[in-house]
Scaffold this motif. Structure first.
Motif, PDB file in Angstrom:
ATOM      1  N   CYS A 104       7.908   5.714  -7.308  1.00  0.00           N
ATOM      2  CA  CYS A 104       7.858   5.293  -8.710  1.00  0.00           C
ATOM      3  C   CYS A 104       6.432   5.168  -9.249  1.00  0.00           C
ATOM      4  N   GLY A 105       5.429   5.368  -8.394  1.00  0.00           N
ATOM      5  CA  GLY A 105       4.044   5.245  -8.844  1.00  0.00           C
ATOM      6  C   GLY A 105       3.549   3.816  -8.899  1.00  0.00           C
ATOM      7  N   LEU A 106       4.303   2.876  -8.311  1.00  0.00           N
ATOM      8  CA  LEU A 106       3.888   1.476  -8.342  1.00  0.00           C
ATOM      9  C   LEU A 106       2.813   1.177  -7.298  1.00  0.00           C
ATOM     10  N   ASP A 107       2.638   2.078  -6.348  1.00  0.00           N
ATOM     11  CA  ASP A 107       1.633   1.884  -5.304  1.00  0.00           C
ATOM     12  C   ASP A 107       0.453   2.840  -5.482  1.00  0.00           C
ATOM     13  N   SER A 108       0.380   3.490  -6.644  1.00  0.00           N
ATOM     14  CA  SER A 108      -0.651   4.503  -6.881  1.00  0.00           C
ATOM     15  C   SER A 108      -1.943   3.888  -7.392  1.00  0.00           C
TER      16      SER A 108
END
Length: 420
Positions: A104-108
């Motif tokens: 989801c891109g939450l750790d990007s």
């Protein structure tokens, strides 16, 4: 057998460490095959980008074995990887939540960016082509992709620009309804200008002009987007053609002067010019901001936009995190029901076999002229006895052996009252 994640990323390790554990594209298939030969590793997948290297394995082995494998592949010591807490180890629910968060891109590095989802899909396709995934990873990856899509459609995690380049283009869109009728003049050919060019091109820009001190770099960037390249000395001559001007160079003095822009405005017959100066020191004379029909923004203006948008994404990330928690719980619940599938299938197969045998006997009895009522009685009684014979015998054996848990489980399955 749980999911295990071993990895390092931009949060835990500097680039000097990350670059040492990158898996080049051509070596990834061989690495996957070798990883799956590690005793106890049932399924595997490797994600390797500039910001992260992660091993996703379905295994019950100690995580130190995977750490040693990762270090050994890159001819490093495990101690080198674990220095300063660079390496993280996740198992079970935490590993699954991490996978969903990455998708989801939450750790990007850039919160909510979508590029990682494509990289994750590429990694999965490679693992799939090597035959090293299995029921767990296949289901987990497909769920991760579906969750990422749902998060993007149901939250505003990716709705706002959070890079200087994308913010510049977003500001330009507030001035121009569409880019298909306009020309952009980009000054410089570095990373930021390249990103601006990509965003403009993706939004349908009609024409692109690139000005740079190095003609070779200008021509290379312009060619990527079917644009044209000019020398910095030709800036003033081409300014009247530009509806959008974005500049980012290392020049110590302004490259775009007040006099040049005044002349461009006259030549354009007061057609507005949108200008963004991303450079420090500035490339565009600050006095130009006072001109009518010229809209000049600086790096500070863009940073304010980026900061506001990041706050918006952080708020959306909270909603996304709640969705991920629910999706993780749902996925684990589905996995638990999968464990019952073989037993359910065996039970049904046995019941179907008994039904077919008993029905065949009943049909033979009818063919022999037996009374249909007698056949129906036989069918009901025989089917009941045969279906219950095995379970009843096993329950009697369990009672004789004192296996109360089996008796309690049977009562629960039959929804019987334990007090009876």
């Amino acid at each position: 057998m749980p999911l295990v994640v071993i990895g390092i990323n931009h949060r835990t390790a500097p680039v000097e460490i990350r670059e040492k554990v990158v898996f080049a594209g051509e070596e990834l298939p061989e690495a996957l095959q070798e990883l799956t030969t590690v005793p106890g590793v049932r399924e595997s997948l490797i994600v390797s980008t500039c910001n992260r290297t992660e091993l996703y394995c379905v295994t019950d082995v100690d995580t130190s074995i995977l750490v040693n494998w990762l270090a050994g592949w890159h001819e490093l010591s495990a101690l080198h990887l674990e220095t300063g807490g660079a390496l993280y180890r996740l198992r079970g629910t935490a590993a699954l939540q991490h996978l969903f968060s990455v998708a989801c891109g939450l750790d990007s590095l850039v919160l909510g960016e979508s590029q990682i989802l494509g990289q994750l899909k590429d990694a999965y396709r490679t693992a799939l082509s090597q035959g090293v995934t299995g029921p767990y990873l296949n289901r987990a990856m497909q769920t991760a992709f579906a969750v990422a899509k749902r998060v993007r459609t149901q939250t505003r995690i990716g709705a706002n620009a959070v890079s200087v380049a994308s913010a510049a283009v977003s500001l330009a869109r507030t001035m121009f309804e569409r880019f298909s009728d306009h020309t952009a003049l980009l000054v410089g050919a570095g990373e930021t200008i390249t990103l601006v060019a990509r965003h403009l091109h993706a939004n349908g820009l009609r024409r692109l002009i690139v000005a740079n001190r190095s003609q070779e770099r200008a021509q290379s960037l312009a060619a990527e987007f079917n644009g044209s390249a000019i020398d910095l000395d030709a800036l003033a001559a081409h300014l009247p053609e530009a509806d959008i001007v974005v500049s980012s160079t290392a020049s110590p003095t302004p490259l775009i002067t007040l006099e040049a822009v005044k002349a461009a405005v006259r030549a354009r017959r007061r057609k507005p010019i949108f200008m963004v100066d991303i450079a420090v020191p500035r490339d565009i004379d600050s006095a130009i901001a006072e001109l009518q029909d010229v809209y000049l923004f600086t790096i500070d203006d863009l940073q304010n936009v980026v900061n506001e948008n990041l706050e918006s994404r952080r708020a959306a990330a909270k909603d996304a995190s709640q969705m991920l928690a629910a999706e993780t719980a749902q996925f684990e619940l589905q996995l638990k029901t999968l464990h019952a599938v073989p037993a359910i299938r065996q039970l049904r197969d046995e019941a179907d076999m008994i039904r077919d045998q008993t029905a065949a006997q009943a049909r033979r009895m009818l063919a022999a002229g037996r009374d249909p009522r007698e056949v129906l009685e036989f069918l009901g009684a025989t089917l009941t006895n045969r279906l219950l014979h095995g379970p009843i015998q096993r329950l009697r054996d369990a009672a004789e052996r004192g296996e109360e848990h089996l008796l309690e489980t049977t009562r629960a399955l039959l929804a019987a009252d334990p007090s009876e």
